[in-house]
Design a protein around this motif. Structure first.
Motif, PDB file in Angstrom:
ATOM      1  N   VAL A  33      -2.045   6.811   7.038  1.00  0.00           N
ATOM      2  CA  VAL A  33      -1.293   5.692   7.425  1.00  0.00           C
ATOM      3  C   VAL A  33      -2.236   4.455   8.252  1.00  0.00           C
ATOM      4  O   VAL A  33      -2.241   3.224   8.067  1.00  0.00           O
ATOM      5  CB  VAL A  33       0.091   5.976   8.649  1.00  0.00           C
ATOM      6  CG1 VAL A  33       0.606   4.605   8.978  1.00  0.00           C
ATOM      7  CG2 VAL A  33       0.818   6.669   7.807  1.00  0.00           C
ATOM      8  N   ALA A  36      -4.417   3.283   5.267  1.00  0.00           N
ATOM      9  CA  ALA A  36      -3.709   2.303   4.594  1.00  0.00           C
ATOM     10  C   ALA A  36      -3.709   0.798   5.490  1.00  0.00           C
ATOM     11  O   ALA A  36      -3.865  -0.224   5.041  1.00  0.00           O
ATOM     12  CB  ALA A  36      -2.449   2.752   4.331  1.00  0.00           C
ATOM     13  N   LEU A  40      -5.356  -2.671   4.134  1.00  0.00           N
ATOM     14  CA  LEU A  40      -4.632  -3.849   3.853  1.00  0.00           C
ATOM     15  C   LEU A  40      -4.731  -4.895   4.777  1.00  0.00           C
ATOM     16  O   LEU A  40      -4.565  -6.104   4.452  1.00  0.00           O
ATOM     17  CB  LEU A  40      -2.979  -3.268   3.899  1.00  0.00           C
ATOM     18  CG  LEU A  40      -2.582  -2.476   2.684  1.00  0.00           C
ATOM     19  CD1 LEU A  40      -1.262  -1.847   2.939  1.00  0.00           C
ATOM     20  CD2 LEU A  40      -2.752  -3.010   1.219  1.00  0.00           C
ATOM     21  N   LEU A  47      -2.875  -5.392  -2.352  1.00  0.00           N
ATOM     22  CA  LEU A  47      -1.256  -4.877  -2.515  1.00  0.00           C
ATOM     23  C   LEU A  47      -0.895  -5.959  -3.674  1.00  0.00           C
ATOM     24  O   LEU A  47      -0.285  -5.758  -4.330  1.00  0.00           O
ATOM     25  CB  LEU A  47      -0.606  -4.993  -1.034  1.00  0.00           C
ATOM     26  CG  LEU A  47       0.900  -4.469  -1.092  1.00  0.00           C
ATOM     27  CD1 LEU A  47       1.130  -3.582  -2.091  1.00  0.00           C
ATOM     28  CD2 LEU A  47       1.492  -4.676  -0.055  1.00  0.00           C
ATOM     29  N   GLN A  52       1.693  -2.662  -6.055  1.00  0.00           N
ATOM     30  CA  GLN A  52       1.810  -1.078  -5.498  1.00  0.00           C
ATOM     31  C   GLN A  52       0.412  -0.709  -5.236  1.00  0.00           C
ATOM     32  O   GLN A  52      -0.599  -1.196  -5.875  1.00  0.00           O
ATOM     33  CB  GLN A  52       2.409  -0.304  -6.466  1.00  0.00           C
ATOM     34  CG  GLN A  52       2.601   0.906  -5.842  1.00  0.00           C
ATOM     35  CD  GLN A  52       3.115   2.238  -6.665  1.00  0.00           C
ATOM     36  OE1 GLN A  52       2.560   2.858  -6.938  1.00  0.00           O
ATOM     37  NE2 GLN A  52       4.525   1.980  -6.921  1.00  0.00           N
ATOM     38  N   ARG A  54      -1.425   2.563  -3.007  1.00  0.00           N
ATOM     39  CA  ARG A  54      -1.258   4.176  -2.471  1.00  0.00           C
ATOM     40  C   ARG A  54      -2.469   4.847  -2.018  1.00  0.00           C
ATOM     41  O   ARG A  54      -3.245   4.482  -2.744  1.00  0.00           O
ATOM     42  CB  ARG A  54      -0.291   4.871  -3.176  1.00  0.00           C
ATOM     43  CG  ARG A  54      -0.751   5.229  -4.646  1.00  0.00           C
ATOM     44  CD  ARG A  54       0.410   6.068  -5.640  1.00  0.00           C
ATOM     45  NE  ARG A  54      -0.332   6.860  -6.572  1.00  0.00           N
ATOM     46  CZ  ARG A  54      -0.242   6.224  -7.847  1.00  0.00           C
ATOM     47  NH1 ARG A  54       0.152   5.127  -8.231  1.00  0.00           N
ATOM     48  NH2 ARG A  54      -0.863   7.016  -8.647  1.00  0.00           N
ATOM     49  N   THR A  70       2.505   1.867  -0.718  1.00  0.00           N
ATOM     50  CA  THR A  70       2.854   0.507  -0.198  1.00  0.00           C
ATOM     51  C   THR A  70       3.480  -0.447  -1.285  1.00  0.00           C
ATOM     52  O   THR A  70       2.810  -0.450  -2.498  1.00  0.00           O
ATOM     53  CB  THR A  70       1.806  -0.182   0.523  1.00  0.00           C
ATOM     54  OG1 THR A  70       1.379   0.835   1.481  1.00  0.00           O
ATOM     55  CG2 THR A  70       2.031  -1.296   1.106  1.00  0.00           C
TER      56      THR A  70
END
Length: 85
Positions: A33, A36, A40, A47, A52, A54, A70
Protein backbone atom coordinates in the motif's frame (compact mmCIF):
# COMPACT_ATOMS: atom_id res chain seq x y z
CA UNK A 1 13.20 -13.45 7.05
CA UNK A 2 11.03 -13.97 3.95
CA UNK A 3 11.69 -11.92 0.83
CA UNK A 4 8.78 -10.24 -0.97
CA UNK A 5 8.76 -8.82 -4.49
CA UNK A 6 6.64 -5.81 -5.46
CA UNK A 7 5.92 -5.79 -9.19
CA UNK A 8 3.46 -3.55 -10.95
CA UNK A 9 1.11 -3.86 -13.91
CA UNK A 10 -0.18 -0.96 -15.99
CA UNK A 11 -0.57 -2.37 -19.47
CA UNK A 12 2.97 -3.71 -19.06
CA UNK A 13 4.37 -5.81 -16.26
CA UNK A 14 7.32 -4.40 -14.30
CA UNK A 15 9.04 -6.98 -12.14
CA UNK A 16 10.98 -6.54 -8.92
CA UNK A 17 13.91 -8.97 -9.16
CA UNK A 18 15.55 -7.80 -5.92
CA UNK A 19 12.62 -7.77 -3.51
CA UNK A 20 12.83 -6.84 0.14
CA UNK A 21 13.11 -8.85 3.34
CA UNK A 22 10.18 -8.32 5.68
CA UNK A 23 9.15 -10.03 8.91
CA UNK A 24 5.84 -11.40 7.64
CA UNK A 25 3.02 -11.15 5.12
CA UNK A 26 1.24 -8.43 7.09
CA UNK A 27 4.28 -6.16 6.73
CA UNK A 28 4.36 -6.97 3.02
CA UNK A 29 0.69 -5.94 2.70
CA UNK A 30 1.43 -2.59 4.37
CA UNK A 31 4.51 -2.10 2.18
CA UNK A 32 2.43 -2.78 -0.95
CA UNK A 33 0.00 0.00 0.00
CA UNK A 34 2.86 2.40 0.80
CA UNK A 35 4.56 1.58 -2.50
CA UNK A 36 1.32 2.17 -4.43
CA UNK A 37 0.84 5.50 -2.68
CA UNK A 38 4.37 6.66 -3.41
CA UNK A 39 4.17 5.75 -7.09
CA UNK A 40 0.77 7.38 -7.57
CA UNK A 41 1.79 10.50 -5.66
CA UNK A 42 4.88 11.05 -7.81
CA UNK A 43 3.34 9.83 -11.08
CA UNK A 44 -0.47 10.20 -11.07
CA UNK A 45 -0.56 9.65 -14.82
CA UNK A 46 0.36 6.03 -14.08
CA UNK A 47 -3.24 5.40 -13.11
CA UNK A 48 -5.02 7.63 -15.59
CA UNK A 49 -3.14 6.35 -18.64
CA UNK A 50 -4.62 2.84 -18.39
CA UNK A 51 -7.50 3.28 -15.95
CA UNK A 52 -6.09 0.56 -13.72
CA UNK A 53 -2.76 0.07 -12.00
CA UNK A 54 -1.87 -2.70 -9.62
CA UNK A 55 0.89 -3.89 -7.36
CA UNK A 56 1.42 -7.64 -7.34
CA UNK A 57 3.31 -9.10 -4.40
CA UNK A 58 5.05 -12.42 -4.88
CA UNK A 59 7.23 -14.61 -2.72
CA UNK A 60 10.79 -15.61 -3.58
CA UNK A 61 9.47 -18.57 -5.58
CA UNK A 62 7.37 -16.29 -7.79
CA UNK A 63 3.99 -17.29 -6.34
CA UNK A 64 1.45 -14.47 -6.27
CA UNK A 65 0.48 -13.69 -2.67
CA UNK A 66 -1.82 -10.69 -3.09
CA UNK A 67 -2.59 -7.70 -5.27
CA UNK A 68 -3.38 -4.05 -4.58
CA UNK A 69 -5.61 -2.71 -7.37
CA UNK A 70 -6.12 0.99 -8.01
CA UNK A 71 -8.90 1.87 -10.42
CA UNK A 72 -9.76 5.20 -12.04
CA UNK A 73 -13.14 5.84 -13.65
CA UNK A 74 -13.94 9.00 -15.58
CA UNK A 75 -17.66 9.14 -14.81
CA UNK A 76 -18.39 11.61 -17.60
CA UNK A 77 -17.14 9.06 -20.14
CA UNK A 78 -18.62 5.97 -18.57
CA UNK A 79 -21.26 4.10 -20.59
CA UNK A 80 -22.71 2.76 -17.32
CA UNK A 81 -25.31 5.25 -16.00
CA UNK A 82 -24.90 3.87 -12.47
CA UNK A 83 -21.25 5.00 -12.47
CA UNK A 84 -21.96 8.42 -14.02
CA UNK A 85 -24.55 9.41 -11.40
Amino acid sequence: MPRYHFGSVNGQRVSDPEGIDLANEQEARFMAVRYAGEVLQSNPETLWNAGQWRVEVTDDGGSLLFTVITLAIDASRSPDPAIAS
